[in-house]
Write a protein that holds these residues in place. Structure first.
Motif, PDB file in Angstrom:
ATOM      1  N   UNK A  30       0.830  -1.209   0.000  1.00  0.00           N
ATOM      2  CA  UNK A  30       0.000   0.000   0.000  1.00  0.00           C
ATOM      3  C   UNK A  30       0.865   1.261   0.000  1.00  0.00           C
ATOM      4  N   UNK A  31       1.974   1.231   0.727  1.00  0.00           N
ATOM      5  CA  UNK A  31       2.872   2.385   0.752  1.00  0.00           C
ATOM      6  C   UNK A  31       3.464   2.627  -0.628  1.00  0.00           C
ATOM      7  N   UNK A  32       3.849   1.563  -1.303  1.00  0.00           N
ATOM      8  CA  UNK A  32       4.383   1.687  -2.667  1.00  0.00           C
ATOM      9  C   UNK A  32       3.302   2.219  -3.599  1.00  0.00           C
ATOM     10  N   UNK A  33       2.095   1.652  -3.492  1.00  0.00           N
ATOM     11  CA  UNK A  33       0.991   2.105  -4.344  1.00  0.00           C
ATOM     12  C   UNK A  33       0.687   3.580  -4.110  1.00  0.00           C
ATOM     13  N   UNK A  34       0.750   4.013  -2.865  1.00  0.00           N
ATOM     14  CA  UNK A  34       0.516   5.424  -2.558  1.00  0.00           C
ATOM     15  C   UNK A  34       1.617   6.299  -3.162  1.00  0.00           C
ATOM     16  N   UNK A  35       2.850   5.836  -3.053  1.00  0.00           N
ATOM     17  CA  UNK A  35       3.994   6.607  -3.557  1.00  0.00           C
ATOM     18  C   UNK A  35       3.931   6.798  -5.073  1.00  0.00           C
ATOM     19  N   UNK A  36       3.430   5.793  -5.777  1.00  0.00           N
ATOM     20  CA  UNK A  36       3.365   5.907  -7.244  1.00  0.00           C
ATOM     21  C   UNK A  36       2.027   6.467  -7.730  1.00  0.00           C
ATOM     22  N   UNK A  37       1.139   6.790  -6.777  1.00  0.00           N
ATOM     23  CA  UNK A  37      -0.129   7.406  -7.148  1.00  0.00           C
ATOM     24  C   UNK A  37      -1.231   6.440  -7.506  1.00  0.00           C
ATOM     25  N   UNK A  38      -1.012   5.169  -7.262  1.00  0.00           N
ATOM     26  CA  UNK A  38      -2.033   4.172  -7.580  1.00  0.00           C
ATOM     27  C   UNK A  38      -3.238   4.301  -6.640  1.00  0.00           C
ATOM     28  N   UNK A  39      -2.987   4.674  -5.397  1.00  0.00           N
ATOM     29  CA  UNK A  39      -4.053   4.986  -4.450  1.00  0.00           C
ATOM     30  C   UNK A  39      -3.771   6.362  -3.867  1.00  0.00           C
ATOM     31  N   UNK A  40      -4.845   7.034  -3.449  1.00  0.00           N
ATOM     32  CA  UNK A  40      -4.649   8.398  -2.958  1.00  0.00           C
ATOM     33  C   UNK A  40      -5.171   8.619  -1.545  1.00  0.00           C
ATOM     34  N   UNK A  41      -5.603   7.578  -0.885  1.00  0.00           N
ATOM     35  CA  UNK A  41      -6.133   7.716   0.461  1.00  0.00           C
ATOM     36  C   UNK A  41      -5.040   7.382   1.482  1.00  0.00           C
ATOM     37  N   UNK A  42      -4.417   8.423   2.024  1.00  0.00           N
ATOM     38  CA  UNK A  42      -3.322   8.228   2.969  1.00  0.00           C
ATOM     39  C   UNK A  42      -3.816   7.569   4.259  1.00  0.00           C
ATOM     40  N   UNK A  43      -5.072   7.784   4.608  1.00  0.00           N
ATOM     41  CA  UNK A  43      -5.617   7.187   5.836  1.00  0.00           C
ATOM     42  C   UNK A  43      -5.584   5.662   5.753  1.00  0.00           C
ATOM     43  N   UNK A  44      -5.941   5.102   4.613  1.00  0.00           N
ATOM     44  CA  UNK A  44      -5.905   3.641   4.450  1.00  0.00           C
ATOM     45  C   UNK A  44      -4.483   3.111   4.579  1.00  0.00           C
ATOM     46  N   UNK A  45      -3.534   3.848   4.039  1.00  0.00           N
ATOM     47  CA  UNK A  45      -2.128   3.442   4.132  1.00  0.00           C
ATOM     48  C   UNK A  45      -1.675   3.455   5.586  1.00  0.00           C
ATOM     49  N   UNK A  46      -2.034   4.520   6.295  1.00  0.00           N
ATOM     50  CA  UNK A  46      -1.647   4.626   7.713  1.00  0.00           C
ATOM     51  C   UNK A  46      -2.304   3.541   8.562  1.00  0.00           C
ATOM     52  N   UNK A  47      -3.554   3.230   8.272  1.00  0.00           N
ATOM     53  CA  UNK A  47      -4.252   2.174   9.016  1.00  0.00           C
ATOM     54  C   UNK A  47      -3.579   0.832   8.772  1.00  0.00           C
ATOM     55  N   UNK A  48      -3.236   0.535   7.535  1.00  0.00           N
ATOM     56  CA  UNK A  48      -2.566  -0.729   7.224  1.00  0.00           C
ATOM     57  C   UNK A  48      -1.216  -0.811   7.928  1.00  0.00           C
ATOM     58  N   UNK A  49      -0.479   0.301   7.945  1.00  0.00           N
ATOM     59  CA  UNK A  49       0.821   0.332   8.626  1.00  0.00           C
ATOM     60  C   UNK A  49       0.640   0.091  10.125  1.00  0.00           C
ATOM     61  N   UNK A  50      -0.357   0.725  10.719  1.00  0.00           N
ATOM     62  CA  UNK A  50      -0.588   0.585  12.160  1.00  0.00           C
ATOM     63  C   UNK A  50      -1.038  -0.833  12.512  1.00  0.00           C
ATOM     64  N   UNK A  51      -1.890  -1.430  11.688  1.00  0.00           N
ATOM     65  CA  UNK A  51      -2.315  -2.813  11.925  1.00  0.00           C
ATOM     66  C   UNK A  51      -1.113  -3.752  11.914  1.00  0.00           C
ATOM     67  N   UNK A  52      -0.237  -3.561  10.949  1.00  0.00           N
ATOM     68  CA  UNK A  52       0.957  -4.399  10.860  1.00  0.00           C
ATOM     69  C   UNK A  52       1.855  -4.185  12.070  1.00  0.00           C
ATOM     70  N   UNK A  53       1.997  -2.948  12.495  1.00  0.00           N
ATOM     71  CA  UNK A  53       2.840  -2.638  13.646  1.00  0.00           C
ATOM     72  C   UNK A  53       2.286  -3.252  14.932  1.00  0.00           C
ATOM     73  N   UNK A  54       0.992  -3.121  15.142  1.00  0.00           N
ATOM     74  CA  UNK A  54       0.370  -3.675  16.349  1.00  0.00           C
ATOM     75  C   UNK A  54       0.462  -5.197  16.345  1.00  0.00           C
TER      76      UNK A  54
END
Length: 78
Positions: A30-54
């Motif tokens: 998701x972070x890669x997709x966000x960086x290349x503009x494939x997705x534009x919802x930063x909230x979804x990226x942050x949620x996925x990162x936080x889920x993985x971290x927890x």
């Protein structure tokens, strides 16, 4: 499952590790997709990162507790 309680526990632990690994991969993708503009919802990226971290923190704490229990058992005098 006809296995012993320990084998069931071990199987659940392996499943947990695989799930944590998949969450990490999904968050990275998701972070890669966000960086290349494939997705534009930063909230979804942050949620996925936080889920993985927890999930990773939970797994590490579970491992620590298991090691503590093992060490305590090894200290018991027979």
């Amino acid at each position: 499952d006809n296995g012993t309680p320990f084998s069931s526990f071990l199987s659940a632990a392996v499943d947990n590790i695989e799930e944590v690994n998949q969450l990490q991969k999904d968050a990275d993708q998701m972070a890669v997709d966000f960086a290349i503009g494939k997705i534009d919802n930063v909230a979804d990226v942050m949620i996925a990162q936080e889920k993985a971290s927890i999930a990773l923190q939970y797994t590490v704490q579970l491992r620590n507790k298991l090691l503590d229990a093992y060490n305590e058992i090894m200290r018991i005098q027979v």
